[in-house]
Scaffold this motif. Structure first.
Motif, PDB file in Angstrom:
ATOM      1  N   ASP A 228       1.101  -0.766   0.162  1.00  0.00           N
ATOM      2  CA  ASP A 228       0.174   0.220  -0.338  1.00  0.00           C
ATOM      3  C   ASP A 228       0.771   1.575   0.242  1.00  0.00           C
ATOM      4  OD1 ASP A 228       0.668  -0.046   2.529  1.00  0.00           O
ATOM      5  OD2 ASP A 228      -0.721  -0.447   3.405  1.00  0.00           O
ATOM      6  N   ILE A 229       2.140   1.181  -0.177  1.00  0.00           N
ATOM      7  CA  ILE A 229       3.139   2.561   0.168  1.00  0.00           C
ATOM      8  C   ILE A 229       3.275   2.747  -1.668  1.00  0.00           C
ATOM      9  CG2 ILE A 229       3.577   2.065   1.282  1.00  0.00           C
ATOM     10  CD1 ILE A 229       6.020   0.915   1.135  1.00  0.00           C
ATOM     11  N   GLU A 230       3.586   3.699  -2.073  1.00  0.00           N
ATOM     12  CA  GLU A 230       4.102   4.755  -2.780  1.00  0.00           C
ATOM     13  C   GLU A 230       5.524   5.371  -2.855  1.00  0.00           C
ATOM     14  OE1 GLU A 230       0.638   6.407  -5.295  1.00  0.00           O
ATOM     15  OE2 GLU A 230       0.384   4.314  -5.522  1.00  0.00           O
ATOM     16  N   LEU A 231       6.394   5.442  -3.451  1.00  0.00           N
ATOM     17  CA  LEU A 231       7.738   5.887  -3.360  1.00  0.00           C
ATOM     18  C   LEU A 231       7.975   6.738  -4.516  1.00  0.00           C
ATOM     19  CD1 LEU A 231      10.543   6.236  -0.956  1.00  0.00           C
ATOM     20  CD2 LEU A 231      11.241   4.461  -2.520  1.00  0.00           C
ATOM     21  N   ASN A 232       8.276   8.201  -4.589  1.00  0.00           N
ATOM     22  CA  ASN A 232       9.026   8.543  -5.549  1.00  0.00           C
ATOM     23  C   ASN A 232      10.270   8.987  -5.301  1.00  0.00           C
ATOM     24  OD1 ASN A 232       9.838  10.736  -7.386  1.00  0.00           O
ATOM     25  ND2 ASN A 232       7.814  11.488  -8.152  1.00  0.00           N
ATOM     26  N   PRO A 233      11.643   8.349  -6.406  1.00  0.00           N
ATOM     27  CA  PRO A 233      12.663   8.684  -5.844  1.00  0.00           C
ATOM     28  C   PRO A 233      13.006   9.506  -6.358  1.00  0.00           C
ATOM     29  CG  PRO A 233      12.373   5.852  -6.398  1.00  0.00           C
ATOM     30  CD  PRO A 233      11.447   7.135  -7.254  1.00  0.00           C
ATOM     31  N   HIS A 234      12.290   9.643  -6.804  1.00  0.00           N
ATOM     32  CA  HIS A 234      12.735  11.643  -7.934  1.00  0.00           C
ATOM     33  C   HIS A 234      12.943  12.552  -5.956  1.00  0.00           C
ATOM     34  CE1 HIS A 234      13.857  15.114 -10.574  1.00  0.00           C
ATOM     35  NE2 HIS A 234      13.203  15.313 -10.317  1.00  0.00           N
ATOM     36  N   THR A 235      11.332  12.717  -5.478  1.00  0.00           N
ATOM     37  CA  THR A 235      11.166  13.395  -4.937  1.00  0.00           C
ATOM     38  C   THR A 235      11.737  13.479  -3.139  1.00  0.00           C
ATOM     39  OG1 THR A 235       8.510  12.637  -4.640  1.00  0.00           O
ATOM     40  CG2 THR A 235       9.148  14.485  -6.249  1.00  0.00           C
ATOM     41  N   LEU A 236      11.968  12.108  -3.429  1.00  0.00           N
ATOM     42  CA  LEU A 236      11.727  11.296  -1.636  1.00  0.00           C
ATOM     43  C   LEU A 236      10.548  11.513  -1.023  1.00  0.00           C
ATOM     44  CD1 LEU A 236      15.515  13.186  -0.609  1.00  0.00           C
ATOM     45  CD2 LEU A 236      15.108  11.498  -2.161  1.00  0.00           C
ATOM     46  N   ASN A 237       9.740  12.033  -1.701  1.00  0.00           N
ATOM     47  CA  ASN A 237       8.285  10.979  -0.849  1.00  0.00           C
ATOM     48  C   ASN A 237       7.915  10.267  -0.712  1.00  0.00           C
ATOM     49  OD1 ASN A 237       6.486  12.764  -0.203  1.00  0.00           O
ATOM     50  ND2 ASN A 237       5.274  11.706  -1.483  1.00  0.00           N
ATOM     51  N   LEU A 238       7.436   9.337  -0.038  1.00  0.00           N
ATOM     52  CA  LEU A 238       6.812   8.494   0.671  1.00  0.00           C
ATOM     53  C   LEU A 238       5.126   8.437   1.073  1.00  0.00           C
ATOM     54  CD1 LEU A 238       7.126   5.289   0.918  1.00  0.00           C
ATOM     55  CD2 LEU A 238       7.755   5.798   3.142  1.00  0.00           C
ATOM     56  N   ARG A 239       4.339   7.852  -0.110  1.00  0.00           N
ATOM     57  CA  ARG A 239       3.136   7.485   0.144  1.00  0.00           C
ATOM     58  C   ARG A 239       2.028   6.361   1.004  1.00  0.00           C
ATOM     59  NH1 ARG A 239      -1.844  11.002  -1.470  1.00  0.00           N
ATOM     60  NH2 ARG A 239      -0.601  12.575  -1.667  1.00  0.00           N
ATOM     61  N   CYS A 240       1.536   6.613   1.867  1.00  0.00           N
ATOM     62  CA  CYS A 240       0.739   5.320   1.625  1.00  0.00           C
ATOM     63  C   CYS A 240      -1.012   5.566   2.409  1.00  0.00           C
ATOM     64  CB  CYS A 240       1.149   5.247   3.231  1.00  0.00           C
ATOM     65  SG  CYS A 240      -0.196   3.533   4.353  1.00  0.00           S
ATOM     66  N   ARG A 241      -1.947   5.205   1.008  1.00  0.00           N
ATOM     67  CA  ARG A 241      -3.186   5.587   1.441  1.00  0.00           C
ATOM     68  C   ARG A 241      -2.978   7.475   0.894  1.00  0.00           C
ATOM     69  NH1 ARG A 241      -2.934   1.272   3.627  1.00  0.00           N
ATOM     70  NH2 ARG A 241      -3.080   2.494   6.201  1.00  0.00           N
ATOM     71  N   LYS A 242      -3.402   8.436   2.338  1.00  0.00           N
ATOM     72  CA  LYS A 242      -3.288   9.659   1.366  1.00  0.00           C
ATOM     73  C   LYS A 242      -2.619  10.748   2.872  1.00  0.00           C
ATOM     74  CE  LYS A 242      -8.570   9.606   0.919  1.00  0.00           C
ATOM     75  NZ  LYS A 242      -9.795  10.006   0.882  1.00  0.00           N
ATOM     76  N   SER A 243      -1.518   9.385   3.218  1.00  0.00           N
ATOM     77  CA  SER A 243      -0.806  10.018   4.332  1.00  0.00           C
ATOM     78  C   SER A 243       0.602  10.195   3.306  1.00  0.00           C
ATOM     79  CB  SER A 243      -0.740   9.432   5.475  1.00  0.00           C
ATOM     80  OG  SER A 243      -2.019   9.744   5.727  1.00  0.00           O
ATOM     81  N   ASP A 244       1.715  11.293   3.776  1.00  0.00           N
ATOM     82  CA  ASP A 244       2.630  11.565   2.942  1.00  0.00           C
ATOM     83  C   ASP A 244       4.154  11.597   4.155  1.00  0.00           C
ATOM     84  OD1 ASP A 244       0.666  12.753   0.847  1.00  0.00           O
ATOM     85  OD2 ASP A 244       2.330  12.177  -0.295  1.00  0.00           O
ATOM     86  N   PHE A 245       5.037  11.500   3.423  1.00  0.00           N
ATOM     87  CA  PHE A 245       6.267  11.555   4.411  1.00  0.00           C
ATOM     88  C   PHE A 245       6.860  12.038   3.612  1.00  0.00           C
ATOM     89  CE2 PHE A 245       5.487   9.516   8.886  1.00  0.00           C
ATOM     90  CZ  PHE A 245       6.358  10.460   9.519  1.00  0.00           C
ATOM     91  N   LYS A 246       7.856  13.014   3.862  1.00  0.00           N
ATOM     92  CA  LYS A 246       9.406  13.701   2.869  1.00  0.00           C
ATOM     93  C   LYS A 246      10.405  12.453   3.837  1.00  0.00           C
ATOM     94  CE  LYS A 246       9.752  16.159   0.181  1.00  0.00           C
ATOM     95  NZ  LYS A 246       9.399  16.187  -1.305  1.00  0.00           N
ATOM     96  N   LEU A 247      11.167  11.419   3.381  1.00  0.00           N
ATOM     97  CA  LEU A 247      12.167  10.544   3.185  1.00  0.00           C
ATOM     98  C   LEU A 247      13.480  11.916   3.155  1.00  0.00           C
ATOM     99  CD1 LEU A 247      11.319   7.357   1.965  1.00  0.00           C
ATOM    100  CD2 LEU A 247       9.942   8.202   4.229  1.00  0.00           C
ATOM    101  N   THR A 248      14.489  11.265   3.964  1.00  0.00           N
ATOM    102  CA  THR A 248      15.995  12.204   3.440  1.00  0.00           C
ATOM    103  C   THR A 248      16.155  10.660   2.697  1.00  0.00           C
ATOM    104  OG1 THR A 248      17.009  10.426   4.995  1.00  0.00           O
ATOM    105  CG2 THR A 248      16.328  12.180   5.995  1.00  0.00           C
ATOM    106  N   LEU A 249      16.979  11.503   1.866  1.00  0.00           N
ATOM    107  CA  LEU A 249      17.851  10.808   0.966  1.00  0.00           C
ATOM    108  C   LEU A 249      18.270   8.983   1.209  1.00  0.00           C
ATOM    109  CD1 LEU A 249      19.069  10.467  -1.686  1.00  0.00           C
ATOM    110  CD2 LEU A 249      21.209  12.007  -1.358  1.00  0.00           C
ATOM    111  N   LYS A 250      18.944   9.009   2.089  1.00  0.00           N
ATOM    112  CA  LYS A 250      19.336   7.680   2.708  1.00  0.00           C
ATOM    113  C   LYS A 250      18.164   7.090   2.695  1.00  0.00           C
ATOM    114  CE  LYS A 250      24.245   7.925   3.432  1.00  0.00           C
ATOM    115  NZ  LYS A 250      24.671   9.075   2.397  1.00  0.00           N
TER     116      LYS A 250
END
Length: 228
Positions: A132-154
Motif C-alpha cells: 500500500d506504499i508508493e515511493l517517488n525516488p525523485h521527490t523523496l516522497n513516501l505515500r501510503c493512501r492519503k498520508s505522506d512523508f518526506k524521506l531523507t536521501l539515504k
C-alpha cells in the motif's frame, strides 16, 4: 554511480577502469562469467559493462540469468563481434546497449551518460509501488493512501533498494556498498539506524508494509493487508 565491468582481457579492463574512475565512477572488475553473475546478482550496481566472450559462462548466458532473477540494471554488451545478428541476440536477451571492440573510451562514456539520463527519466516518471506504499525516488516522497512523508536521501535509497529486491533478502554489506560505497567507514549500526527510521515512518503511516529481519542474513519487505 557504481559500475561492474565483466571482461576477461585484464589489461583492457584495467585501462577502462582507470578512465571510468577519472570520470568519477566507482568500478568493480570480474574476469569470468561466473564471477560476473555473482556480482551482478547483488543488485548494487548502476550499470554493468559485459563482454560476450567470457570463460566459464558467456555474457549472453550471464545477461539472461540476471534478467531472470529480476536484475534490471542497464547493461552495455562489449564484444569483438560487430555483426547485426550478434547485436540482435544481445538486445533480445535484455541488453540496453551494444559496443563492438575496439571502441574509443569517449563513446563508452557517452553511452553511459545516455543510459544515466534514461534511468533518471524513468525514475522521474514512475513511482515505485509495493503493497500500500508508493515511493517517488525523485521527490523523496513516501505515500501510503492519503498520508505522506518526506524521506531523507539515504532513507529513500534504502527503501528503493528493498523494493527493487522485493523477492530476495538484502544483506547489510550490500546495503552499505550500494548506499554508502565501498570506501566508506559506515558499519552495520548505520544500516540498523536507517532501518529503524523507516520502520517508524511506515508505522506512523499505518502501512501494511513492514521491514523484516532474517537474523544473520539481512532485510526484506512484507505486506500484510488487514481483512476488509
Amino acid at each position: 554511480m557504481r559500475i561492474l565491468m565483466v571482461e576477461d582481457e585484464k589489461h583492457m579492463a584495467e585501462a577502462i577502469e582507470q578512465v571510468l574512475k577519472k570520470n568519477h565512477y566507482s568500478v568493480d572488475l570480474a574476469f569470468n562469467g561466473e564471477d560476473g553473475l555473482d556480482c551482478g546478482l547483488s543488485g548494487i550496481y548502476d550499470f554493468i559493462i559485459l563482454d560476450i566472450m567470457l570463460p566459464k559462462m558467456n555474457g549472453i548466458a550471464v545477461l539472461k540469468e540476471l534478467r531472470k532473477n529480476g536484475i534490471d540494471t542497464p547493461v552495455i554488451l562489449l564484444t569483438a563481434k560487430g555483426g547485426t545478428s550478434d547485436k540482435v541476440i544481445g538486445l533480445d536477451s535484455g541488453a540496453d546497449d551494444y559496443l563492438a571492440k575496439p571502441f574509443p573510451t569517449e563513446e563508452l562514456l557517452a553511452r553511459l551518460r545516455a543510459l544515466g539520463r534514461r534511468k533518471s527519466e524513468l525514475i522521474c516518471d514512475n513511482v515505485l509501488k509495493y503493497g500500500d506504499i508508493e515511493l517517488n525516488p525523485h521527490t523523496l516522497n513516501l505515500r501510503c493512501r492519503k498520508s505522506d512523508f518526506k524521506l531523507t536521501l539515504k532513507e529513500c535509497q534504502l527503501l528503493e533498494l528493498l523494493i527493487h529486491r522485493r523477492n530476495g533478502i538484502t544483506s547489510k554489506d550490500s546495503i552499505i556498498e550500494k548506499i554508502w560505497g565501498y570506501d566508506t567507514d559506515a558499519e552495520d549500526n548505520h544500516v540498523e539506524v536507517y532501518i529503524s527510521f523507516l520502520r517508524k515512518k511506515l508505522t506512523s503511516l499505518k502501512s501494511y508494509v513492514s521491514i523484516q529481519t532474517k537474523r544473520g542474513v539481512g532485510y526484506y519487505l512484507t505486506s500484510k493487508e488487514s481483512a476488509k
